[in-house]
Design a protein around this motif. Sequence first.
Motif, PDB file in Angstrom:
ATOM      1  N   TYR A 131       0.816  -1.209   0.000  1.00 22.92           N
ATOM      2  CA  TYR A 131       0.000   0.000   0.000  1.00 22.92           C
ATOM      3  C   TYR A 131       0.858   1.271   0.000  1.00 22.92           C
ATOM      4  O   TYR A 131       0.443   2.295  -0.540  1.00 22.92           O
ATOM      5  N   ALA A 132       2.038   1.196   0.567  1.00 27.48           N
ATOM      6  CA  ALA A 132       2.939   2.346   0.478  1.00 27.48           C
ATOM      7  C   ALA A 132       3.330   2.592  -0.967  1.00 27.48           C
ATOM      8  O   ALA A 132       3.395   3.739  -1.433  1.00 27.48           O
ATOM      9  N   ALA A 133       3.585   1.516  -1.717  1.00 26.56           N
ATOM     10  CA  ALA A 133       3.947   1.646  -3.126  1.00 26.56           C
ATOM     11  C   ALA A 133       2.808   2.232  -3.950  1.00 26.56           C
ATOM     12  O   ALA A 133       3.044   2.873  -4.985  1.00 26.56           O
ATOM     13  N   SER A 134       1.562   2.056  -3.483  1.00 23.85           N
ATOM     14  CA  SER A 134       0.413   2.598  -4.213  1.00 23.85           C
ATOM     15  C   SER A 134       0.088   4.036  -3.793  1.00 23.85           C
ATOM     16  O   SER A 134      -0.906   4.595  -4.239  1.00 23.85           O
ATOM     17  N   GLY A 135       0.939   4.615  -2.929  1.00 24.01           N
ATOM     18  CA  GLY A 135       0.758   6.014  -2.551  1.00 24.01           C
ATOM     19  C   GLY A 135       0.071   6.253  -1.226  1.00 24.01           C
ATOM     20  O   GLY A 135      -0.281   7.394  -0.911  1.00 24.01           O
ATOM     21  N   SER A 136      -0.084   5.201  -0.396  1.00 23.24           N
ATOM     22  CA  SER A 136      -0.821   5.352   0.859  1.00 23.24           C
ATOM     23  C   SER A 136       0.088   5.692   2.034  1.00 23.24           C
ATOM     24  O   SER A 136      -0.023   5.121   3.117  1.00 23.24           O
ATOM     25  N   LEU A 137       0.979   6.643   1.835  1.00 26.71           N
ATOM     26  CA  LEU A 137       1.808   7.157   2.925  1.00 26.71           C
ATOM     27  C   LEU A 137       1.159   8.418   3.481  1.00 26.71           C
ATOM     28  O   LEU A 137       0.469   9.147   2.761  1.00 26.71           O
ATOM     29  N   THR A 138       1.361   8.682   4.769  1.00 25.42           N
ATOM     30  CA  THR A 138       0.921   9.966   5.302  1.00 25.42           C
ATOM     31  C   THR A 138       1.889  11.044   4.801  1.00 25.42           C
ATOM     32  O   THR A 138       2.909  10.747   4.191  1.00 25.42           O
ATOM     33  N   ARG A 139       1.574  12.274   5.099  1.00 26.30           N
ATOM     34  CA  ARG A 139       2.437  13.370   4.629  1.00 26.30           C
ATOM     35  C   ARG A 139       3.611  13.640   5.561  1.00 26.30           C
ATOM     36  O   ARG A 139       4.412  14.542   5.307  1.00 26.30           O
ATOM     37  N   SER A 140       3.737  12.863   6.635  1.00 30.50           N
ATOM     38  CA  SER A 140       4.732  13.192   7.655  1.00 30.50           C
ATOM     39  C   SER A 140       6.147  12.742   7.315  1.00 30.50           C
ATOM     40  O   SER A 140       7.112  13.254   7.875  1.00 30.50           O
ATOM     41  N   TRP A 141       6.295  11.760   6.398  1.00 30.78           N
ATOM     42  CA  TRP A 141       7.624  11.236   6.141  1.00 30.78           C
ATOM     43  C   TRP A 141       8.564  12.297   5.582  1.00 30.78           C
ATOM     44  O   TRP A 141       9.753  12.330   5.915  1.00 30.78           O
ATOM     45  N   LYS A 142       8.032  13.188   4.734  1.00 25.25           N
ATOM     46  CA  LYS A 142       8.902  14.171   4.073  1.00 25.25           C
ATOM     47  C   LYS A 142       9.504  15.168   5.057  1.00 25.25           C
ATOM     48  O   LYS A 142      10.732  15.355   5.071  1.00 25.25           O
ATOM     49  N   PRO A 143       8.693  15.834   5.915  1.00 29.85           N
ATOM     50  CA  PRO A 143       9.327  16.753   6.873  1.00 29.85           C
ATOM     51  C   PRO A 143      10.244  16.053   7.860  1.00 29.85           C
ATOM     52  O   PRO A 143      11.239  16.643   8.314  1.00 29.85           O
ATOM     53  N   THR A 144       9.934  14.793   8.198  1.00 29.33           N
ATOM     54  CA  THR A 144      10.819  14.055   9.102  1.00 29.33           C
ATOM     55  C   THR A 144      12.184  13.846   8.462  1.00 29.33           C
ATOM     56  O   THR A 144      13.222  14.090   9.090  1.00 29.33           O
ATOM     57  N   LEU A 145      12.212  13.417   7.194  1.00 30.49           N
ATOM     58  CA  LEU A 145      13.489  13.221   6.512  1.00 30.49           C
ATOM     59  C   LEU A 145      14.216  14.541   6.309  1.00 30.49           C
ATOM     60  O   LEU A 145      15.443  14.612   6.420  1.00 30.49           O
ATOM     61  N   GLU A 146      13.469  15.606   6.029  1.00 33.14           N
ATOM     62  CA  GLU A 146      14.092  16.918   5.877  1.00 33.14           C
ATOM     63  C   GLU A 146      14.717  17.374   7.186  1.00 33.14           C
ATOM     64  O   GLU A 146      15.790  17.984   7.207  1.00 33.14           O
ATOM     65  N   ASN A 147      14.048  17.068   8.294  1.00 30.41           N
ATOM     66  CA  ASN A 147      14.553  17.467   9.602  1.00 30.41           C
ATOM     67  C   ASN A 147      15.833  16.708   9.967  1.00 30.41           C
ATOM     68  O   ASN A 147      16.779  17.276  10.517  1.00 30.41           O
ATOM     69  N   ILE A 148      15.868  15.419   9.638  1.00 31.57           N
ATOM     70  CA  ILE A 148      17.059  14.624   9.934  1.00 31.57           C
ATOM     71  C   ILE A 148      18.210  15.033   9.020  1.00 31.57           C
ATOM     72  O   ILE A 148      19.366  15.101   9.432  1.00 31.57           O
ATOM     73  N   GLY A 149      17.885  15.317   7.758  1.00 32.64           N
ATOM     74  CA  GLY A 149      18.884  15.817   6.806  1.00 32.64           C
ATOM     75  C   GLY A 149      20.069  14.900   6.620  1.00 32.64           C
ATOM     76  O   GLY A 149      19.939  13.684   6.461  1.00 32.64           O
ATOM     77  N   ARG A 150      21.252  15.466   6.664  1.00 31.19           N
ATOM     78  CA  ARG A 150      22.470  14.713   6.390  1.00 31.19           C
ATOM     79  C   ARG A 150      22.855  13.785   7.530  1.00 31.19           C
ATOM     80  O   ARG A 150      23.843  13.046   7.410  1.00 31.19           O
ATOM     81  N   GLN A 151      22.118  13.822   8.618  1.00 28.54           N
ATOM     82  CA  GLN A 151      22.420  12.918   9.725  1.00 28.54           C
ATOM     83  C   GLN A 151      21.913  11.505   9.468  1.00 28.54           C
ATOM     84  O   GLN A 151      22.113  10.609  10.274  1.00 28.54           O
ATOM     85  N   LEU A 152      21.241  11.286   8.315  1.00 26.82           N
ATOM     86  CA  LEU A 152      20.758   9.967   7.936  1.00 26.82           C
ATOM     87  C   LEU A 152      21.555   9.453   6.746  1.00 26.82           C
ATOM     88  O   LEU A 152      21.743  10.157   5.770  1.00 26.82           O
ATOM     89  N   ARG A 153      22.020   8.192   6.843  1.00 26.04           N
ATOM     90  CA  ARG A 153      22.709   7.552   5.733  1.00 26.04           C
ATOM     91  C   ARG A 153      22.043   6.217   5.455  1.00 26.04           C
ATOM     92  O   ARG A 153      21.846   5.416   6.376  1.00 26.04           O
ATOM     93  N   TYR A 154      21.677   5.961   4.179  1.00 24.98           N
ATOM     94  CA  TYR A 154      20.972   4.708   3.887  1.00 24.98           C
ATOM     95  C   TYR A 154      21.362   4.159   2.524  1.00 24.98           C
ATOM     96  O   TYR A 154      20.530   3.727   1.740  1.00 24.98           O
TER      97      TYR A 154
END
Length: 216
Positions: A131-154
């Motif tokens: 369901y995530a692949a079909s677009g059923s994500l909430t809108r919160s993931w983007k600001p969370t990743l933006e907030n973590i920024g370069r402190q995340l490596r994957y």
Amino acid sequence: GAIKGAEAGAGIVGGHAGGDSEIKFGLAGTGVVHPASYFTNRGARPGDRLILTKPIGSGVMTSAAKMGKLAPDGLDEAIAVMTQLNAGAAEAARAADAHAVTDITGFGLLGHASEMAQASAVPLLRDTLKYAASGSLTRSWKPTLENIGRQLRYDGVDELVVRILADAQTSGGLLIAVAADQVQKALTALQECKAACSVEIGEVVDFCDASLILTQ
């Protein structure tokens, strides 16, 4: 709500109602705790292991339900997980002398773990990837990743998985940091209290060029 409050040893003592197009329900908890008796999310130590007590995916699954993508019983697993209290998991953390504990809620696993761990092998609710692949994500993931920024490596981790791990969770589980020699004790205690899951997902390491490292 009253049933779960009673299960947690709390009473519903007030409230108000309003009209809206959707059903909404929320509570604010008020209580007293001894200063020596609560956990913080800042006590994790290098060498600690990270244990997750509920699978990830409630944000994806509830969003899919709102979009009409789920069958009537499609939310059964997510509802069972969301309505399970974290009380048993908290006692398991205490039994294992946990160094740090945080709940997984609005900032997703990555947001709440950004000061605690190097993570891997995170359990997901059934059909979360679908369901995530079909677009059923909430809108919160983007600001969370933006907030973590370069402190995340994957490097090498699928972008969709990263978004799921940053997605907001409703009534998520606990992320517990325990000493390596306490891992089995913590896992056993979680299994005994029938926690939704009891999985070691990562390790706390000395600070390097990132505060959170995802590996396959």
